[in-house]
Write an enzyme that holds these catalytic residues in place. Structure first.
Site, PDB file in Angstrom:
ATOM      1  N   GLU A 109      73.691 -67.792  23.048  1.00 43.83           N
ATOM      2  CA  GLU A 109      72.863 -68.829  22.408  1.00 43.83           C
ATOM      3  C   GLU A 109      72.865 -68.654  20.891  1.00 43.83           C
ATOM      4  O   GLU A 109      72.938 -69.628  20.142  1.00 43.83           O
ATOM      5  CB  GLU A 109      71.434 -68.762  22.973  1.00 43.83           C
ATOM      6  CG  GLU A 109      71.376 -69.244  24.428  1.00 43.83           C
ATOM      7  CD  GLU A 109      70.032 -69.002  25.085  1.00 43.83           C
ATOM      8  OE1 GLU A 109      69.563 -67.849  25.058  1.00 43.83           O
ATOM      9  OE2 GLU A 109      69.461 -69.956  25.630  1.00 43.83           O
ATOM     10  N   GLU A 129      71.508 -65.430  32.741  1.00 41.39           N
ATOM     11  CA  GLU A 129      70.055 -65.356  32.943  1.00 41.39           C
ATOM     12  C   GLU A 129      69.659 -65.564  34.400  1.00 41.39           C
ATOM     13  O   GLU A 129      68.718 -64.958  34.903  1.00 41.39           O
ATOM     14  CB  GLU A 129      69.341 -66.404  32.082  1.00 41.39           C
ATOM     15  CG  GLU A 129      69.310 -66.097  30.591  1.00 41.39           C
ATOM     16  CD  GLU A 129      70.511 -66.639  29.841  1.00 41.39           C
ATOM     17  OE1 GLU A 129      71.552 -66.936  30.469  1.00 41.39           O
ATOM     18  OE2 GLU A 129      70.415 -66.764  28.610  1.00 41.39           O
TER      19      GLU A 129
HETATM   20  C1  3H9 Z   1      68.370 -63.650  27.913  1.00 43.34           C
HETATM   21  O1  3H9 Z   1      69.186 -63.422  27.080  1.00 43.34           O
HETATM   22  C2  3H9 Z   1      67.392 -64.796  27.827  1.00 43.34           C
HETATM   23  C3  3H9 Z   1      67.729 -65.720  26.707  1.00 43.34           C
HETATM   24  O2  3H9 Z   1      68.087 -66.966  27.219  1.00 43.34           O
HETATM   25  C4  3H9 Z   1      66.653 -65.819  25.676  1.00 43.34           C
HETATM   26  C5  3H9 Z   1      65.299 -66.208  26.162  1.00 43.34           C
HETATM   27  C6  3H9 Z   1      64.251 -66.478  25.099  1.00 43.34           C
HETATM   28  N1  3H9 Z   1      68.119 -55.837  27.266  1.00 43.34           N
HETATM   29  O3  3H9 Z   1      74.612 -51.994  31.785  1.00 43.34           O
HETATM   30  P1  3H9 Z   1      74.792 -50.784  30.987  1.00 43.34           P
HETATM   31  C7  3H9 Z   1      70.553 -51.516  28.568  1.00 43.34           C
HETATM   32  S1  3H9 Z   1      68.232 -62.659  29.276  1.00 43.34           S
HETATM   33  C8  3H9 Z   1      67.667 -54.570  27.302  1.00 43.34           C
HETATM   34  O4  3H9 Z   1      74.652 -49.472  31.650  1.00 43.34           O
HETATM   35  P2  3H9 Z   1      77.552 -51.463  30.579  1.00 43.34           P
HETATM   36  C9  3H9 Z   1      70.684 -50.990  29.987  1.00 43.34           C
HETATM   37  O5  3H9 Z   1      69.446 -51.031  30.657  1.00 43.34           O
HETATM   38  C10 3H9 Z   1      69.478 -61.421  29.046  1.00 43.34           C
HETATM   39  N2  3H9 Z   1      68.423 -53.521  27.693  1.00 43.34           N
HETATM   40  O6  3H9 Z   1      76.162 -50.811  30.167  1.00 43.34           O
HETATM   41  C11 3H9 Z   1      71.191 -49.588  29.740  1.00 43.34           C
HETATM   42  O7  3H9 Z   1      70.077 -48.803  29.370  1.00 43.34           O
HETATM   43  P3  3H9 Z   1      69.989 -47.263  29.811  1.00 43.34           P
HETATM   44  C12 3H9 Z   1      70.827 -61.931  29.338  1.00 43.34           C
HETATM   45  C13 3H9 Z   1      69.675 -53.784  28.059  1.00 43.34           C
HETATM   46  O8  3H9 Z   1      78.451 -51.153  29.461  1.00 43.34           O
HETATM   47  C14 3H9 Z   1      72.076 -49.741  28.505  1.00 43.34           C
HETATM   48  O9  3H9 Z   1      71.662 -50.955  27.879  1.00 43.34           O
HETATM   49  N3  3H9 Z   1      71.783 -60.853  29.282  1.00 43.34           N
HETATM   50  C15 3H9 Z   1      70.200 -55.091  28.050  1.00 43.34           C
HETATM   51  O10 3H9 Z   1      77.911 -51.075  31.964  1.00 43.34           O
HETATM   52  C16 3H9 Z   1      73.557 -49.845  28.831  1.00 43.34           C
HETATM   53  O11 3H9 Z   1      73.734 -50.891  29.791  1.00 43.34           O
HETATM   54  C17 3H9 Z   1      72.119 -60.128  30.355  1.00 43.34           C
HETATM   55  O12 3H9 Z   1      71.662 -60.379  31.449  1.00 43.34           O
HETATM   56  C18 3H9 Z   1      69.362 -56.144  27.621  1.00 43.34           C
HETATM   57  N4  3H9 Z   1      69.786 -57.423  27.539  1.00 43.34           N
HETATM   58  O13 3H9 Z   1      77.284 -53.037  30.605  1.00 43.34           O
HETATM   59  C19 3H9 Z   1      73.103 -59.020  30.135  1.00 43.34           C
HETATM   60  N5  3H9 Z   1      71.489 -55.037  28.488  1.00 43.34           N
HETATM   61  O14 3H9 Z   1      71.181 -46.599  29.188  1.00 43.34           O
HETATM   62  C20 3H9 Z   1      72.596 -57.745  30.741  1.00 43.34           C
HETATM   63  C21 3H9 Z   1      71.750 -53.733  28.734  1.00 43.34           C
HETATM   64  O15 3H9 Z   1      68.671 -46.825  29.271  1.00 43.34           O
HETATM   65  N6  3H9 Z   1      73.450 -56.597  30.461  1.00 43.34           N
HETATM   66  N7  3H9 Z   1      70.674 -52.974  28.486  1.00 43.34           N
HETATM   67  O16 3H9 Z   1      70.035 -47.255  31.309  1.00 43.34           O
HETATM   68  C22 3H9 Z   1      74.626 -56.401  31.074  1.00 43.34           C
HETATM   69  O17 3H9 Z   1      75.110 -57.219  31.825  1.00 43.34           O
HETATM   70  C23 3H9 Z   1      75.334 -55.096  30.811  1.00 43.34           C
HETATM   71  O18 3H9 Z   1      74.386 -54.210  30.293  1.00 43.34           O
HETATM   72  C24 3H9 Z   1      76.524 -55.183  29.808  1.00 43.34           C
HETATM   73  C25 3H9 Z   1      76.976 -53.747  29.443  1.00 43.34           C
HETATM   74  C26 3H9 Z   1      77.667 -55.936  30.469  1.00 43.34           C
HETATM   75  C27 3H9 Z   1      76.095 -55.883  28.537  1.00 43.34           C
END
Ligand code: 3H9
Length: 702
Positions: A109, A129
């Site tokens: 976004e 999301e």
């Molecule tokens: C959104 O964006 C809503 C919008 O429309 C706005 C609304 C107003 N936030 O997965 P990993 C942490 S909703 C906080 O192991 P990888 C994760 O918990 C969001 N923390 O790494 C972990 O912490 P820890 C939409 C986050 O390399 C660490 O980062 N976005 C977030 O295997 C490493 O993560 C998503 O749904 C976050 N957004 O994968 C994407 N993301 O080390 C969600 C990660 O303490 N994220 N963490 O356990 C992912 O899909 C994967 O993390 C990603 C990296 C592919 C990015």
């Protein structure tokens, strides 16, 4: 600007770098920092255009998901990202978003609020999301159709799968692919566009006209099937459709309303619980970054049956050469033929190329001997569930495997300690319980024996990630986490038919709750003879006088082994469509007659509570015994290995949403009716209820 966002300059181009490791989430301060940097760059007469780039391994992975819980609990107001993105879009000087890693959710976004987007070839963009039970909440549903067209926007917002950089360019989300250094390419691009007018995405309406209404209708049909129980997918479709009917501003307001409704839903809380849960299970007390990990460069699997073949495929998929051993040539040939067929299906479906299939096949060496086992870094035994056979194999492995070789068993119920006792190195023995089909199911239960070393556990958890599994650590007991809990769940499902419910009522009630399949349908699919064999092995452990379910055994005695013979609890036609099996009802009535069980009308509520609370009560006992580390570990097991509905967060999370006091009251009621041997309440539930706490509270304190 701020600690999280830095503003620098390269000639006449301002460079805004986001620095919020590990994934540059839009935590408080990040959006503000970007806006402030852009405002400062606009005021700087030396600057002609602006590049926004992520520091570290990624652009922006989305809003900070940790903030959502604070918003729903009332601790913080809702994130208002949309106005900040408008401010970016209103920059007079062109803003070029430079994307690498992932631009997900709020990340995409933000990127779409820029005037141009350049992208690294390995980057991915998406609106995931919906996987968290929400919809894009910062104009994603309004800007994405303006860039990528309505059909693509519906697909991305409603189903959440990311797309590649190549596709992002092809559909119009990104303007240019940058080979080589992204910042250098982005700065060069910014110089090219510096003197041109800055196109605002929100004003680009050309892709919104002439839409085929079938796009929305088809997506809604698919969402109802594949996103059962999840209102967010339908809400996302509504929001994208709004872009065809409303102004950008009205569309954003509508999106905001739907976003809020979704955010406060139990489904969203459950899916967010699952997101963090998947990451929590990797954290094991006592095992840290300093715990050594063995390098797994080669593997061997014993048994080329369904499980062995699937496990070997996991290794080949991860690029690890693997030997697969059988005792007879025809069994080996059959196993290899299944592997080949599975890969060929994937090629036919376009999941990967023939060349990739050839590479993977080449990594698998079928053989009848133990040749080469002495070099393997890990051996996984995947033979029949018989202790004597397993011990014989582990005894042999002890003689031939190198000292640093991990000896893993794929047993689903048997004692790892007893298996390990066949070796002189029990510290190297561990359970790697894969779920069928092993090449598809994400769960890997890692079962630690009494003396399994921390290095072996740590290596197994890391290996799980490499094999693209969600690895959950379990202690050693009959059935470990998943199957031990399943036992009382299946038991109650059978008791209910003995008491008067039909197979169809039991299956439908649990399916309607959200499970992928009802319990008796699962038993038929797995094969009733599997449980029959295990029950025979453990019969000596049954306590005399305690009621046991009898219908499955009666079906097996008549050769009704389930789907594989088109007959089990249900009958199956050639398309595997289930139909009532009158024999099952007869056997149930016979059991009731012979054992003095009163037949009656059983309500849906009772079916649900008996099955679910039996599962939850056993889960709580596992926590008391230390077999499962945290309640979230149990939830992740059930979400990834047993078809539990993700939007209910797992059995223990579900119990918290029902309220533990209510769960306990019902368990006590069942205890009165069916006896303490079957229904003694788990002490942990009693304790939590007495303290007014939840399983979630216990996890936080752990
Ligand atoms: C959104 O964006 C809503 C919008 O429309 C706005 C609304 C107003 N936030 O997965 P990993 C942490 S909703 C906080 O192991 P990888 C994760 O918990 C969001 N923390 O790494 C972990 O912490 P820890 C939409 C986050 O390399 C660490 O980062 N976005 C977030 O295997 C490493 O993560 C998503 O749904 C976050 N957004 O994968 C994407 N993301 O080390 C969600 C990660 O303490 N994220 N963490 O356990 C992912 O899909 C994967 O993390 C990603 C990296 C592919 C990015």
């Amino acid at each position: 600007m701020s600690e999280l966002v830095k503003l620098t300059r390269q000639d006449d181009i301002a460079v805004v770098t986001i620095d919020n490791p590990p994934v540059n989430a839009l935590s408080p301060g990040v959006p503000e920092g970007i806006v402030a940097s852009i405002e400062a760059a606009n005021k700087d007469p030396e600057v002609k255009a602006i590049v926004v780039i992520g520091g570290g391994s990624t652009f922006i992975a989305g809003a900070d998901i940790r903030e959502f819980g604070k918003m729903t609990s009332g601790e913080k107001p809702r994130i208002a990202l949309t106005p900040k993105l408008l401010a970016i879009e209103d920059s007079v000087k062109p803003v070029v978003m430079a994307i690498h890693g992932t631009a997900f959710g709020g990340g995409l976004e933000t990127a779409m609020a820029g005037h141009y987007r350049v992208i690294a070839p390995t980057a991915q963009v998406g609106q995931p999301e919906v996987n968290l039970g929400i919809i894009p909440g910062a104009a994603g549903t309004q800007r994405l159709p303006r860039l990528a067209g309505l059909a693509k926007a519906v697909e991305m917002c409603a189903f959440g799968a990311p797309i590649s950089a190549k596709e992002a360019v092809a559909v119009g989300i990104a303007d240019r692919m940058i080979e080589g250094d992204l910042l250098t390419g982005a700065v060069a691009f910014a110089k090219e566009v510096a003197d041109k007018p800055a196109p605002k995405t929100r004003e680009r309406n050309e892709k919104l006209g002439g839409v085929d209404p079938a796009v929305f209708a088809t997506a809604r049909d698919t969402a109802k099937k594949t996103k059962r129980g999840q209102p967010a997918a339908l809400a996302a479709i509504d929001a994208v459709e709004a872009a065809t009917k409303m102004s950008f501003e009205e569309g954003c307001a509508y999106e905001g309303k739907l976003f809020n409704e979704c955010l406060f839903s139990t489904a969203s809380k459950a899916l967010i619980h699952a997101f963090f849960g998947e990451r929590t299970v990797a954290k094991i007390p006592g095992i840290g970054k300093d715990t050594p990990v063995y390098d797994i460069k080669s593997a061997a699997v014993i048994g080329a049956g369904t499980m062995g073949g699937g496990i070997a495929m996991n290794y080949a998929n991860a690029g690890i050469p693997v030997i697969i051993k059988e005792t007879a040539q025809d069994a080996l040939d059959r196993g290899m033929a299944v592997i080949k067929k599975n890969y060929a299906n994937s090629v036919a479906k376009g999941r990967f190329s023939q060349a990739v299939m050839d590479q993977r096949m080449a990594l698998i060496t079928p053989q009848l001997t133990y040749d080469g086992f002495e070099k393997a870094d890990i051996v996984v035994e995947a033979v029949f569930e018989g202790m004597a056979l397993k011990k014989e194999i582990f005894g042999k492995l002890d003689e031939i495997a190198k000292p640093s070789c991990i000896l893993a068993s794929n047993t689903s119920t048997l004692s790892i300690d007893e298996i390990a006792s066949a070796t002189k190195r029990p510290e190297m023995v561990i359970g790697h319980h894969f779920f069928s089909p092993a090449n598809v199911m994400r769960l890997l239960e890692v079962v630690r024996g009494k003396v399994t070393s921390n290095e072996v556990i740590n290596t197994s958890m890391n290996l799980g990630k490499k094999l693209k599994k969600v690895a959950v650590l379990a202690g050693n007991c009959r059935g470990f986490i998943g199957n031990r809990m399943l036992h009382p769940y299946f038991r109650e499902a059978q008791f209910l038919i003995e008491e008067g419910a039909s197979v169809e009522e039991v299956n439908k009630t649990l399916f309607d709750f959200g499970w992928a399949m009802g319990p008796l349908a699962v038993s038929d699919l797995a094969g009733l003879d599997v449980g029959w064999r295990i029950r025979k092995e453990f019969r000596h452990l049954e306590k005399p006088g305690v009621r046991v379910p009898l219908v499955a055994d009666m079906l097996c005695e008549h050769g009704r082994f389930g789907q594989k013979v088109s007959c089990g609890f249900s009958k199956y036609d050639e398309n595997r469509k289930p139909m009532p099996n009158p024999e099952t009802a007869e056997f149930a009535e016979q059991v009731a007659r012979e054992h003095g069980i009163e037949r009656r009308v059983v309500s849906k509520e009772e079916i649900l509570d008996r099955c679910m609370y039996a599962l939850i009560n056993e889960g709580a006992k596992l926590l008391d015994e230390g077999i499962a580390l945290r309640s979230v570990d149990i939830d992740i097991v059930y979400l990834n290995g047993y078809g539990f509905p993700a939007w209910r967060g797992g059995p223990m999370f579900y119990a918290d949403t029902v309220g533990l006091a209510k769960v306990l009251a019902r368990i006590e009621e069942f205890e009165k009716r069916h006896g303490s041997d079957l229904w003694s309440p788990a002490p942990l539930i009693q304790k939590l209820v007495a303290e007014g706490k939840t399983f979630g509270d216990r996890d936080k304190a752990a």
